[in-house]
Scaffold this motif. Structure first.
Motif, PDB file in Angstrom:
ATOM      1  N   UNK A 107      46.499 -33.468  50.353  1.00  0.00           N
ATOM      2  CA  UNK A 107      46.851 -33.082  48.990  1.00  0.00           C
ATOM      3  C   UNK A 107      46.120 -33.906  47.950  1.00  0.00           C
ATOM      4  N   UNK A 108      45.746 -35.153  48.307  1.00  0.00           N
ATOM      5  CA  UNK A 108      45.161 -36.039  47.292  1.00  0.00           C
ATOM      6  C   UNK A 108      43.916 -35.459  46.623  1.00  0.00           C
ATOM      7  N   UNK A 109      42.870 -35.079  47.381  1.00  0.00           N
ATOM      8  CA  UNK A 109      41.662 -34.619  46.691  1.00  0.00           C
ATOM      9  C   UNK A 109      41.913 -33.364  45.862  1.00  0.00           C
ATOM     10  N   UNK A 110      42.917 -32.603  46.249  1.00  0.00           N
ATOM     11  CA  UNK A 110      43.164 -31.348  45.554  1.00  0.00           C
ATOM     12  C   UNK A 110      43.795 -31.552  44.181  1.00  0.00           C
ATOM     13  N   UNK A 111      44.373 -32.748  43.972  1.00  0.00           N
ATOM     14  CA  UNK A 111      45.077 -32.966  42.705  1.00  0.00           C
ATOM     15  C   UNK A 111      44.103 -33.270  41.581  1.00  0.00           C
ATOM     16  N   UNK A 112      42.846 -33.621  41.955  1.00  0.00           N
ATOM     17  CA  UNK A 112      41.873 -34.031  40.944  1.00  0.00           C
ATOM     18  C   UNK A 112      41.900 -33.135  39.723  1.00  0.00           C
ATOM     19  N   UNK A 113      41.846 -31.844  39.960  1.00  0.00           N
ATOM     20  CA  UNK A 113      41.718 -30.945  38.824  1.00  0.00           C
ATOM     21  C   UNK A 113      43.024 -30.223  38.518  1.00  0.00           C
ATOM     22  N   UNK A 114      44.136 -30.812  38.930  1.00  0.00           N
ATOM     23  CA  UNK A 114      45.426 -30.274  38.514  1.00  0.00           C
ATOM     24  C   UNK A 114      45.578 -30.549  37.022  1.00  0.00           C
ATOM     25  N   UNK A 115      45.817 -29.493  36.248  1.00  0.00           N
ATOM     26  CA  UNK A 115      45.809 -29.705  34.796  1.00  0.00           C
ATOM     27  C   UNK A 115      46.902 -30.669  34.345  1.00  0.00           C
ATOM     28  N   UNK A 116      47.980 -30.801  35.133  1.00  0.00           N
ATOM     29  CA  UNK A 116      49.058 -31.673  34.696  1.00  0.00           C
ATOM     30  C   UNK A 116      48.585 -33.123  34.555  1.00  0.00           C
ATOM     31  N   UNK A 117      47.720 -33.577  35.474  1.00  0.00           N
ATOM     32  CA  UNK A 117      47.292 -34.977  35.440  1.00  0.00           C
ATOM     33  C   UNK A 117      46.462 -35.241  34.182  1.00  0.00           C
ATOM     34  N   UNK A 118      45.484 -34.353  33.922  1.00  0.00           N
ATOM     35  CA  UNK A 118      44.668 -34.501  32.715  1.00  0.00           C
ATOM     36  C   UNK A 118      45.532 -34.332  31.466  1.00  0.00           C
ATOM     37  N   UNK A 119      46.443 -33.358  31.519  1.00  0.00           N
ATOM     38  CA  UNK A 119      47.301 -33.089  30.366  1.00  0.00           C
ATOM     39  C   UNK A 119      48.124 -34.297  29.967  1.00  0.00           C
ATOM     40  N   UNK A 120      48.736 -34.968  30.969  1.00  0.00           N
ATOM     41  CA  UNK A 120      49.574 -36.121  30.656  1.00  0.00           C
ATOM     42  C   UNK A 120      48.723 -37.265  30.105  1.00  0.00           C
ATOM     43  N   UNK A 121      47.519 -37.472  30.676  1.00  0.00           N
ATOM     44  CA  UNK A 121      46.644 -38.534  30.169  1.00  0.00           C
ATOM     45  C   UNK A 121      46.305 -38.285  28.700  1.00  0.00           C
ATOM     46  N   UNK A 122      45.985 -37.026  28.379  1.00  0.00           N
ATOM     47  CA  UNK A 122      45.667 -36.660  26.994  1.00  0.00           C
ATOM     48  C   UNK A 122      46.879 -36.857  26.084  1.00  0.00           C
ATOM     49  N   UNK A 123      48.031 -36.409  26.593  1.00  0.00           N
ATOM     50  CA  UNK A 123      49.245 -36.471  25.780  1.00  0.00           C
ATOM     51  C   UNK A 123      49.600 -37.926  25.458  1.00  0.00           C
ATOM     52  N   UNK A 124      49.487 -38.814  26.488  1.00  0.00           N
ATOM     53  CA  UNK A 124      49.773 -40.233  26.260  1.00  0.00           C
ATOM     54  C   UNK A 124      48.875 -40.788  25.173  1.00  0.00           C
ATOM     55  N   UNK A 125      47.575 -40.420  25.245  1.00  0.00           N
ATOM     56  CA  UNK A 125      46.634 -40.948  24.261  1.00  0.00           C
ATOM     57  C   UNK A 125      46.959 -40.415  22.876  1.00  0.00           C
ATOM     58  N   UNK A 126      47.283 -39.102  22.790  1.00  0.00           N
ATOM     59  CA  UNK A 126      47.498 -38.547  21.450  1.00  0.00           C
ATOM     60  C   UNK A 126      48.857 -38.959  20.879  1.00  0.00           C
ATOM     61  N   UNK A 127      49.836 -39.318  21.748  1.00  0.00           N
ATOM     62  CA  UNK A 127      51.120 -39.764  21.198  1.00  0.00           C
ATOM     63  C   UNK A 127      51.093 -41.251  20.860  1.00  0.00           C
ATOM     64  N   UNK A 128      49.971 -41.922  21.145  1.00  0.00           N
ATOM     65  CA  UNK A 128      49.864 -43.340  20.821  1.00  0.00           C
ATOM     66  C   UNK A 128      50.790 -44.221  21.637  1.00  0.00           C
ATOM     67  N   UNK A 129      51.043 -43.846  22.900  1.00  0.00           N
ATOM     68  CA  UNK A 129      51.898 -44.659  23.759  1.00  0.00           C
ATOM     69  C   UNK A 129      51.210 -45.964  24.145  1.00  0.00           C
ATOM     70  N   UNK A 130      52.027 -47.020  24.316  1.00  0.00           N
ATOM     71  CA  UNK A 130      51.489 -48.277  24.825  1.00  0.00           C
ATOM     72  C   UNK A 130      51.264 -48.131  26.332  1.00  0.00           C
ATOM     73  N   UNK A 131      50.729 -49.200  26.948  1.00  0.00           N
ATOM     74  CA  UNK A 131      50.456 -49.150  28.382  1.00  0.00           C
ATOM     75  C   UNK A 131      51.721 -48.848  29.179  1.00  0.00           C
ATOM     76  N   UNK A 132      52.792 -49.630  28.907  1.00  0.00           N
ATOM     77  CA  UNK A 132      54.039 -49.435  29.651  1.00  0.00           C
ATOM     78  C   UNK A 132      54.581 -48.021  29.438  1.00  0.00           C
ATOM     79  N   UNK A 133      54.574 -47.589  28.170  1.00  0.00           N
ATOM     80  CA  UNK A 133      55.104 -46.253  27.871  1.00  0.00           C
ATOM     81  C   UNK A 133      54.309 -45.163  28.596  1.00  0.00           C
TER      82      UNK A 133
END
Lengths: 193, 228
Positions: A107-133
């Motif tokens: 399952x690991x290699x297949x998750x690379x392009x799962x939109x949820x992973x990229x989406x959450x990374x983008x969302x964290x950046x745009x919401x201005x979350x700290x590292x812990x958050x």
């Protein structure tokens, strides 16, 4: 733990569930939920990757992209980092803990392009979350993902024995089940105070 | 019908990416809240798809086979960033409605799928027409889903009130409505006998959690079945 972290956990795992509210990673939701065991394994793999990806993406964003005013590179950097990260995690697990690798391996290699992973990374950046958050948001979103996919797998194992009208067989009944789950999860929106 | 027009027909109807191939479900479900969102998302995706098909087709003999996927991802991600910046600069309302979904065009199955299944095997002219056809097919499907949800959910179409407000069923404008409307479309298509690949997708292992590789897996599988 302060209240803002609890809010992030409730919001990302239940209120804004990635599968039922944001619709990120729906391909896997509809495809893999056929089998309970596969769904649970995929869920654990997503928890693993999404937590690490959120942490790395947050560090890169805070210490490289923002100080050098390269925020416009976020999409390119994040997708490449996630792809590379998954490869590294896979190699590391293969060497250090073959048991985990055996369970999650395919399952690991297949998750690379799962939109949820990229989406959450983008969302964290745009919401201005700290590292812990960011880490907490990544982890709890992935827990929400696992919860939804395992629940749907359970529902589908019951549906399989039912005698359905022909046009409903296959995807439609799965989508209708997902819609009902989504309605149930809307109840959690009362928690977003 | 010449081969350029054939590409348009193929994308719009014969292999419509959303309705027949069942690709790109994430954006279809997420942005179909209103007809206008469907149009904007469809056209943004089409812009990225046309240029990624063009660039990949031009570079098809230069990119080594082993590293083609990372190369495609970089090309697509750059194009998505350009699109995102243009939308931010000139179309602030679209940015407000679709902002968080634009970056996710990178992992849209349709784009990497077309690169892998078509653009890296064909000349640039045909690749552009394939992008236009697939992009239009996606736009039409998204707009259709968006219109149905907007009419049922709030009684409006492109912002114009066409049904009394009291007739609106709010659930269709909210997340569950997305699943319901797409289910409805497939039920109708099943009932009138249009063959989709959804059964194969959902009944087999689907995309295995991998949105972008979806299209490639399906093409692989199709190839294998034909070989048999």
């Amino acid at each position: 733990m302060n209240t803002s972290l609890i809010l992030i956990i409730v919001s990302s795992a239940l209120v804004h569930n990635v599968l039922l509210n944001r619709f990120w990673g729906v391909c896997s939701f509809l495809g893999v939920s056929k089998q309970m065991k596969a769904s649970a394994s995929l869920g654990v793999a997503v928890i693993f990757v999404m937590t690490i990806a959120s942490a790395v993406a947050s560090l890169l964003n805070d210490y490289i992209l923002v100080p050098f005013h390269l925020e416009f590179m976020q999409t390119i950097v994040f997708i490449l980092v996630i792809a590379a990260l998954v490869q590294i995690v896979e190699m590391f697990l293969k060497k250090s803990s073959p048991a985990i690798y055996k369970a999650l391996g395919i399952y690991l290699p297949l998750i690379t392009t799962n939109c949820a992973v990229l989406g959450i990374a983008q969302l964290n950046a745009s919401s201005g979350y700290t590292f812990i958050e960011s880490v907490v948001a990544g982890f709890s979103s992935a827990v929400g993902y696992t919860l939804a996919i395992v629940l749907l797998a359970g529902i589908r194992s019951r549906i399989r024995e039912e005698d359905l009208p022909a046009p409903l067989r296959g995807a439609p009944i799965v989508l209708i089940s997902a819609a009902l789950m989504s309605i149930a999860f809307m109840g959690f929106s009362a928690l977003s105070f | 019908m010449n081969k350029y027009m054939e590409r348009l027909y193929n994308g719009l109807i014969k292999e419509n990416p959303t309705m027949v191939l069942m690709l790109g479900m994430c954006p279809t479900l997420a942005v179909s809240t209103a007809a206008i969102n469907g149009v904007s998302m469809g056209l943004s995706t089409m812009a990225v798809l046309v240029f990624s098909n063009l660039i990949i087709s031009i570079l098809r003999k230069r990119i080594p086979n082993e590293v083609r996927l990372p190369a495609y991802i970089v090309i697509v991600a750059s194009l998505v960033t350009v699109t995102q910046l243009i939308i931010k600069a000139y179309l602030p309302t679209v940015d407000k409605a679709l902002g968080q979904f634009i970056p996710l065009i990178v992992v849209n199955c349709i784009i990497l799928g077309r690169a892998e299944a078509y653009a890296n095997k064909n000349e640039p002219g045909l690749a552009i027409m394939d992008g236009v056809g697939m992009g239009l097919g996606f736009t039409v499907a998204l707009t259709l889903a968006g219109s149905v949800r907007e009419i049922l959910g709030s009684g409006t179409l492109f912002g114009l009130q066409i049904l009394p407000k009291s007739a609106a069923i709010a659930i269709f404008g909210q997340p569950p409505g997305a699943y319901l409307v797409i289910a409805l479309f497939i039920i109708i298509m099943n009932a009138i006998g249009i063959k989709t690949r959804q059964r194969q997708l959902v009944e087999n292992d689907g995309c295995n959690g991998n949105c972008a590789a979806c299209a490639m897996q399906c093409d692989d599988r199709k190839g294998k079945e034909e070989a048999k």
